[in-house]
Design a protein around this motif. Structure first.
Motif, PDB file in Angstrom:
ATOM      1  N   GLU A  47      -1.631 -15.798   1.600  1.00  0.00           N
ATOM      2  CA  GLU A  47      -1.553 -14.954   0.868  1.00  0.00           C
ATOM      3  C   GLU A  47      -0.739 -14.003   0.762  1.00  0.00           C
ATOM      4  OE1 GLU A  47      -5.696 -13.893   1.502  1.00  0.00           O
ATOM      5  OE2 GLU A  47      -6.459 -15.607   1.055  1.00  0.00           O
ATOM      6  N   THR A 106       1.626 -13.306  -2.667  1.00  0.00           N
ATOM      7  CA  THR A 106       0.932 -12.072  -3.835  1.00  0.00           C
ATOM      8  C   THR A 106       2.321 -11.913  -4.461  1.00  0.00           C
ATOM      9  OG1 THR A 106      -0.392 -10.266  -3.527  1.00  0.00           O
ATOM     10  CG2 THR A 106       0.521 -10.741  -2.757  1.00  0.00           C
ATOM     11  N   ASP A 107       2.124 -10.749  -5.427  1.00  0.00           N
ATOM     12  CA  ASP A 107       2.963 -10.530  -6.448  1.00  0.00           C
ATOM     13  C   ASP A 107       3.194  -9.138  -6.006  1.00  0.00           C
ATOM     14  OD1 ASP A 107       0.942  -8.649  -7.773  1.00  0.00           O
ATOM     15  OD2 ASP A 107       0.731 -10.008  -9.368  1.00  0.00           O
ATOM     16  N   GLU A 108       4.493  -8.358  -6.002  1.00  0.00           N
ATOM     17  CA  GLU A 108       4.090  -6.907  -5.250  1.00  0.00           C
ATOM     18  C   GLU A 108       3.711  -5.833  -5.524  1.00  0.00           C
ATOM     19  OE1 GLU A 108       7.942  -5.673  -6.378  1.00  0.00           O
ATOM     20  OE2 GLU A 108       9.591  -7.375  -5.869  1.00  0.00           O
ATOM     21  N   GLU A 109       3.532  -5.915  -7.056  1.00  0.00           N
ATOM     22  CA  GLU A 109       1.748  -5.233  -7.856  1.00  0.00           C
ATOM     23  C   GLU A 109       0.448  -5.218  -6.336  1.00  0.00           C
ATOM     24  OE1 GLU A 109       3.502  -7.141  -9.307  1.00  0.00           O
ATOM     25  OE2 GLU A 109       4.806  -5.771 -10.342  1.00  0.00           O
ATOM     26  N   THR A 110       0.465  -6.031  -6.398  1.00  0.00           N
ATOM     27  CA  THR A 110      -0.772  -6.011  -6.031  1.00  0.00           C
ATOM     28  C   THR A 110      -0.864  -6.693  -3.733  1.00  0.00           C
ATOM     29  OG1 THR A 110      -0.714  -8.493  -5.848  1.00  0.00           O
ATOM     30  CG2 THR A 110      -2.084  -7.463  -7.532  1.00  0.00           C
ATOM     31  N   PHE A 111       0.733  -6.421  -3.714  1.00  0.00           N
ATOM     32  CA  PHE A 111       0.960  -6.635  -2.825  1.00  0.00           C
ATOM     33  C   PHE A 111      -0.582  -5.638  -1.283  1.00  0.00           C
ATOM     34  CE2 PHE A 111       2.669  -6.007   1.599  1.00  0.00           C
ATOM     35  CZ  PHE A 111       2.971  -7.663   2.129  1.00  0.00           C
ATOM     36  N   GLU A 112       0.049  -4.496  -1.463  1.00  0.00           N
ATOM     37  CA  GLU A 112      -0.619  -3.656  -0.845  1.00  0.00           C
ATOM     38  C   GLU A 112      -1.786  -3.081  -0.801  1.00  0.00           C
ATOM     39  OE1 GLU A 112       1.415  -1.843   1.897  1.00  0.00           O
ATOM     40  OE2 GLU A 112       2.892  -2.178   0.626  1.00  0.00           O
ATOM     41  N   GLU A 113      -2.442  -3.512  -1.985  1.00  0.00           N
ATOM     42  CA  GLU A 113      -4.351  -3.117  -1.784  1.00  0.00           C
ATOM     43  C   GLU A 113      -4.745  -4.611  -1.204  1.00  0.00           C
ATOM     44  OE1 GLU A 113      -8.282  -2.698  -2.184  1.00  0.00           O
ATOM     45  OE2 GLU A 113      -5.913  -1.779  -2.630  1.00  0.00           O
ATOM     46  N   LEU A 114      -3.794  -6.052  -1.005  1.00  0.00           N
ATOM     47  CA  LEU A 114      -4.451  -7.051  -0.283  1.00  0.00           C
ATOM     48  C   LEU A 114      -4.328  -6.636   1.239  1.00  0.00           C
ATOM     49  CD1 LEU A 114      -5.336 -10.239  -0.332  1.00  0.00           C
ATOM     50  CD2 LEU A 114      -2.925 -10.657  -0.154  1.00  0.00           C
ATOM     51  N   ARG A 154      -4.293  -4.484   3.187  1.00  0.00           N
ATOM     52  CA  ARG A 154      -5.408  -3.531   3.355  1.00  0.00           C
ATOM     53  C   ARG A 154      -5.837  -3.891   4.409  1.00  0.00           C
ATOM     54  NH1 ARG A 154      -7.180   0.823  -1.253  1.00  0.00           N
ATOM     55  NH2 ARG A 154      -5.133   1.471  -1.569  1.00  0.00           N
ATOM     56  N   ARG A 174       6.257  -7.397   4.900  1.00  0.00           N
ATOM     57  CA  ARG A 174       6.350  -6.359   3.348  1.00  0.00           C
ATOM     58  C   ARG A 174       8.758  -6.358   4.360  1.00  0.00           C
ATOM     59  NH1 ARG A 174       4.299  -2.565   5.307  1.00  0.00           N
ATOM     60  NH2 ARG A 174       2.767  -2.424   3.570  1.00  0.00           N
TER      61      ARG A 174
END
Length: 257
Positions: free
Chosen positions: A227, A231-239, A241, A252
């Motif tokens: 996953e 996932t793309d760069e925009e949603t990476f940080e949210e995922l 967590r 990363r």
């Protein structure tokens, strides 16, 4: 007459035995009566301890046999797992991860146009053939093998008692080892290009489907890794967590996010 003599002899023998037994009891009783109260207490304590003791004449033998059984299990595991270990060895250093396709057409192809690499498909084929190799061990009623199986330890299995047969136990052990080694190798990848990332996701998804076919339940870390890679760069940080910190940091870095 013979029967009577035989009966008389038996009665005499029993009486003689009882007499000796009584003499022995009387001697013990006389000995106890003549001793002091403290010595009497010690004697009775020792006698009770000997009568109720549960001890082994060779206490080290079970430990040595258990150790030998563990070594046999580990050796057998290493032999079975060797082909997978060989195919995954150096997986993190494959040149495909850092390669960048010069062709715009090739780089823009969707992921479903890719196929798993040969070493990954070989691992999948090997895993899918393992049940056939273990099947003969379940067809024969081998009590010694069953005892050795219960006493020995297999890597990556915490609760072996929950398994009903040898095959499922061994398959889970090999599958878990494959998953752990694949995760370890993947997290060692230093850099990923867009082409390398697509290929890596394809390889891992193929291996994940094979592990699912095995019925392996403990695949959370493997799924998390896919996953984070997918996932793309925009949603990476949210995922990220909700994922393991070491895994997030490694992915990363290799994705240059």
């Amino acid at each position: 007459m013979i029967k009577m003599m035989t009966s008389d002899s038996m009665i005499g023998a029993c009486a003689e035995h009882k007499q000796h037994h009584d003499i022995f009891d009387l001697a013990i009783e006389s000995f106890i009566n003549k001793t002091s109260s403290s010595d009497k207490h010690d004697f009775v304590s020792i006698t009770n301890a000997l009568e109720n003791a549960t001890y082994s004449l060779f206490p080290d033998i079970p430990k040595l046999l258990s150790k030998f059984s563990d070594e046999c299990h580990q050796f057998s595991f290493d032999v079975v797992f060797l082909p997978i270990h060989t195919l995954l060895n150096g997986f993190s250093k494959l040149p495909i991860w850092a390669s960048e396709s010069r062709s715009t057409i090739v780089s823009d192809l969707p992921s479903f146009s890719l196929v798993p690499q040969e070493n990954i498909t070989k691992i999948g084929q090997y895993l899918l053939m393992l049940p056939q190799h273990f099947e003969p061990f379940n067809l024969h009623d081998n009590r010694q093998l069953g005892i050795a199986f219960k006493k020995g330890k297999l890597p990556y299995l915490e609760d072996k008692e929950s398994y009903n047969d040898l095959t499922s136990c061994w398959l889970d052990s090999i599958a878990l080892a494959t998953m752990r080694l694949c995760i370890e190798q993947t997290l060692k990848i230093s850099t990923l290009t867009s082409t390398g990332l697509k290929q890596l996701i394809m390889d891992l998804q193929y291996l994940y489907s094979v592990l699912e076919d095995f019925g392996l339940k403990d695949v959370v870390d493997f799924r998390d890794m896919i996953e984070l890679l997918n996932t793309d760069e925009e949603t990476f940080e949210e995922l990220a967590r909700h994922k393991p910190a070491r895994m997030v940091t490694a992915i990363r870095t290799m994705r240059h996010l």
